[in-house]
Design an enzyme around this catalytic site. Structure first.
Site, PDB file in Angstrom:
ATOM      1  N   HIS A   7       0.829  -1.207   0.000  1.00 41.57           N
ATOM      2  CA  HIS A   7       0.000   0.000   0.000  1.00 41.57           C
ATOM      3  C   HIS A   7       0.856   1.247   0.000  1.00 41.57           C
ATOM      4  CE1 HIS A   7      -3.490  -2.491   0.568  1.00 41.57           C
ATOM      5  NE2 HIS A   7      -4.235  -1.406   0.434  1.00 41.57           N
TER       6      HIS A   7
ATOM      7  N   LYS B 149     -10.364  -7.130   7.596  1.00 39.52           N
ATOM      8  CA  LYS B 149     -11.147  -7.330   8.824  1.00 39.52           C
ATOM      9  C   LYS B 149     -11.118  -6.068   9.656  1.00 39.52           C
ATOM     10  CE  LYS B 149      -7.391  -9.553  11.435  1.00 39.52           C
ATOM     11  NZ  LYS B 149      -7.004  -8.929  12.696  1.00 39.52           N
TER      12      LYS B 149
END
Lengths: 171, 277
Positions: free
Chosen positions: A36, A101
């Site tokens: 990322h 999550k």
């Protein structure tokens, strides 16, 4: 149970509502912290990306090493929050879905709504269970990152919960 | 006679066992929670978690892909007369086990500059001395999603049990759905800051249902458990009555000016394994 096949258009994803349990199919890519950071850096510097994000879903995972004869090692989701700072840039670049999550930041919720994307949560800690839902896996970028490399996964009946829908509604 | 090879082989197999076979107390707690859960989504997830540990055990696969930072408690018998470098032997065992067990190597050389060490060493080793001739080794592979939710509170010495309970519940609320609930909560109370944090972690190596060492702390732990499950976070945050698997408290005397309180979380994949040489 609703099903979604990736790559998926925003239009298809817009039918999903926060809280729904769905089954995911198709081709997705993986990426976590370092990926990322590097993708967001490249986007900022307007450099070419080593992976195509258009219409893609990214799964936040770093699998365990593959045993001989296995398709992939254990591969449950990692905590999504750590990706928050980089997510709006990736959504702007065409990413349509994320799988991880836990909760996301206000900025991510806003960006999901703006780009009509979807954020799914899958079953954290169920690494052995989820590897059974992966039908093929290969490294396609950042091999030097080891467990953090970008894989292309083909998935079938991969369970997920719509956590943030394309209208910005959360579970 | 305990040799370096004994220690390394033992640590290696403990790393593999802890990561592939869920502790029996955690299995029981998951099954009990699943039977009592009324929320349909929560029940779906708990059933998947039960299937997950069964697949992992059958296929000798890691229960979770985060096979942890390797924490090792080495309790050394005063009469064991070990003339070997235990730390070196433990680390050799970690490297061996993570390779042999196809466990993920998650350790980086430098906290800021990063760079994977490639074999999950170094382990975090806590040494202590016990009476006798034996060496007890406990391996606690600690996933970092839950470790990131650790908390230390330096409460006032006048803090009441009610304040302690509220503080722990605030930490559970803050962890929310992020760190794979249902959680096992380790609590350390007393000592200095470092001791409290150590005790909170050590508490995770005690069985679910230990609660605490005295009736006072057992009842405090039970109270936190009851109120924690009422927070309606649920498995992975989908709501429901299953937010905690258990609460264990360990304590140590402390200073007149303070009341250190540390909270360490384990996700539902509560892993540890021990052996005595």
């Amino acid at each position: 149970m609703k099903t979604i096949t990736f790559p998926a258009t925003n239009k298809k994803l817009s039918k999903l509502k926060a809280g729904e349990l769905v089954l995911l199919y198709g081709t997705i890519i993986t990426g976590r912290d370092q990926v990322h950071k590097q993708l967001a850096d490249k986007l900022r510097l307007k450099k070419k990306l080593p992976v195509n994000l258009k219409g893609q879903a990214i799964y936040y995972v770093g699998p365990t090493p593959c045993k001989p004869g296995e398709i992939v090692g254990s591969c449950g989701p990692t905590t999504s929050r750590r990706m928050d700072a980089f997510t709006p840039a990736l959504l702007k670049a065409g990413l349509t879905a994320m799988i991880g999550k836990g909760n996301r930041s206000k900025e991510v919720i806003k960006a999901v709504k703006k780009y009509r994307a979807v954020y799914f949560a899958t079953i954290g800690g169920a690494g052995a269970y989820l590897k059974k839902k992966v039908t093929s896996a290969k490294i396609i970028a950042f091999p030097e990152l080891g467990p953090e490399a970008v894989y292309e996964f083909k998935i079938a009946a991969f369970p997920a919960i719509v956590w943030i829908d394309s209208r910005g509604k959360t579970l | 006679m305990i040799t370096a090879k004994n220690i390394a082989d033992t640590v290696s197999s403990l790393c593999i066992r802890a990561n592939t076979v869920l502790r029996s107390d955690a299995k029981k707690a998951l099954n009990r929670s699943c039977a009592c859960e009324k929320n349909a989504k929560a029940k779906f997830i708990l059933n998947a978690l039960i299937e997950n540990y069964k697949i992992a055990e059958k296929e000798q696969s890691p229960i979770c892909q985060d096979t942890g930072i390797t924490i090792v408690f080495a309790e050394i018998g005063l009469q064991a007369n070990l003339k070997i470098d235990i730390g070196k032997a433990v680390n050799a065992g970690v490297a061996q086990g993570y390779k042999k067990g196809y466990l993920r190597k998650s350790m980086v050389k430098d906290p800021v500059l990063r760079g994977n060490t490639g074999n999950n060493t170094p382990a975090i080793i806590y040494y202590s001395f016990i009476p006798g001739k034996k060496l007890k080794l406990t391996v606690l592979p600690k996933g970092f999603g839950s470790e990131n939710k650790s908390k230390l509170f330096m409460l006032n010495p006048t803090a009441t049990p009610e304040e302690i309970k509220k503080t722990v519940l605030s930490a559970i609320k803050e962890a929310g759905p992020d760190a794979c609930p249902p959680y096992m909560v380790g609590i350390g109370i007393g000592g200095d800051a470092g001791k409290a944090v150590f005790l909170a972690k050590k508490a995770l190596t005690y069985k679910i249902g230990f609660w605490g060492e005295t009736s006072f702390y057992k009842s405090l732990a039970r109270d936190i458990y009851k109120n924690g499950n009422a927070l309606n976070i649920g498995p992975l945050g989908v709501k429901g009555r299953t937010t905690l698997l258990g609460v264990n408290i360990l304590t140590f005397p402390t200073h007149i000016a303070g009341l250190p309180l540390a909270v360490n979380f384990s996700c539902h994949v509560l892993r540890s394994a021990s052996a005595t040489l």
